[in-house]
Design a protein around this motif. Sequence first.
Motif, PDB file in Angstrom:
ATOM      1  N   UNK A 183       0.793  -1.233   0.000  1.00  0.00           N
ATOM      2  CA  UNK A 183       0.000   0.000   0.000  1.00  0.00           C
ATOM      3  C   UNK A 183       0.828   1.287   0.000  1.00  0.00           C
ATOM      4  N   UNK A 184       2.094   1.230  -0.367  1.00  0.00           N
ATOM      5  CA  UNK A 184       2.954   2.413  -0.249  1.00  0.00           C
ATOM      6  C   UNK A 184       2.370   3.646  -0.937  1.00  0.00           C
ATOM      7  N   UNK A 185       1.899   3.489  -2.162  1.00  0.00           N
ATOM      8  CA  UNK A 185       1.351   4.632  -2.905  1.00  0.00           C
ATOM      9  C   UNK A 185       0.139   5.237  -2.184  1.00  0.00           C
ATOM     10  N   UNK A 186      -0.698   4.368  -1.649  1.00  0.00           N
ATOM     11  CA  UNK A 186      -1.886   4.835  -0.931  1.00  0.00           C
ATOM     12  C   UNK A 186      -1.480   5.562   0.347  1.00  0.00           C
ATOM     13  N   UNK A 187      -0.513   4.975   1.058  1.00  0.00           N
ATOM     14  CA  UNK A 187      -0.058   5.567   2.316  1.00  0.00           C
ATOM     15  C   UNK A 187       0.576   6.929   2.082  1.00  0.00           C
ATOM     16  N   UNK A 188       1.477   7.012   1.116  1.00  0.00           N
ATOM     17  CA  UNK A 188       2.136   8.282   0.844  1.00  0.00           C
ATOM     18  C   UNK A 188       1.146   9.313   0.292  1.00  0.00           C
ATOM     19  N   UNK A 189       0.122   8.825  -0.406  1.00  0.00           N
ATOM     20  CA  UNK A 189      -0.899   9.729  -0.910  1.00  0.00           C
ATOM     21  C   UNK A 189      -1.745  10.339   0.189  1.00  0.00           C
ATOM     22  N   UNK A 190      -1.764   9.689   1.348  1.00  0.00           N
ATOM     23  CA  UNK A 190      -2.531  10.195   2.477  1.00  0.00           C
ATOM     24  C   UNK A 190      -1.720  11.033   3.446  1.00  0.00           C
ATOM     25  N   UNK A 191      -0.455  11.279   3.110  1.00  0.00           N
ATOM     26  CA  UNK A 191       0.418  12.095   3.954  1.00  0.00           C
ATOM     27  C   UNK A 191       0.626  13.444   3.278  1.00  0.00           C
TER      28      UNK A 191
END
Length: 262
Positions: A211-219
């Motif tokens: 989920x890296x892309x999703x996680x970084x997109x939420x930061x």
Amino acid sequence: MDTQSLFNVEGKVVLVTGGAKGIGRMISEGYVTNGATVYISSRDAKACEKAVNELNALGKGKAYAIPADFYKEEDCKKLAEEFAKRESKLHVLVNNSGSNWGAPYDEYPSAAWTRVLTLNLHRLFLITQLLTPLLEKGAGEGDPARIINIGSVDGLRVPALETFAYSASKAGLHHLSRVLAYHLGKRNITSNTLACGPFESKMMAATLKKYRDVIEGGIPLGRIGTPQDVAGACLFLSSRAGSYVNGATITLDGGTVINARL
């Protein structure tokens, strides 16, 4: 009031639990490269030895290992005893060791609560309690001894992942840290928490891979944490610059918790 003296930790004695890997390893390196004497402890003796060799190659400070399995109460006591044989005082205790357990709600086992709460709360308190006499000896006028507890944003917000025991344990840790700040502040020891967001670690590896892309997109800052981020926060709390901070929960997450959602 120059930065060199404000943020100086040279000569301080530091113990980092779980200091061989992940966030603990990042923190340990920050102290060693700034002239502190760092003891790392975890149940993985080989990882401790490897980390110590790497850290000592950096120069300036020194690193030593005292392996211990914190699930075992007797190992916590042995750690305190062994540390006391080597050092007469402790300036900074970083409580970083922790565990996680994810499982669907309907299948979430009782064993998860026992394992996670034991390490993340019970043993953290015990280790702190056992080392308090050495922290008292490490405290000086205007320069209290420090306890830094590594918490999590999952103890502040509701995580999407089904990590019920972990989230509850970190919320408990944040409040335990404040309780310790009140009682130990009177003994010239501060207690603060870093509520960490995502960093590269064994605990986060599978989640970041998926989920890296999703996680970084939420930061809001658009990235996960770096070694400099967490080491810098610990250096601040351990130095003269952070000596009046007590009972705080510092969110170290790039803005994850305050990210607005429609």
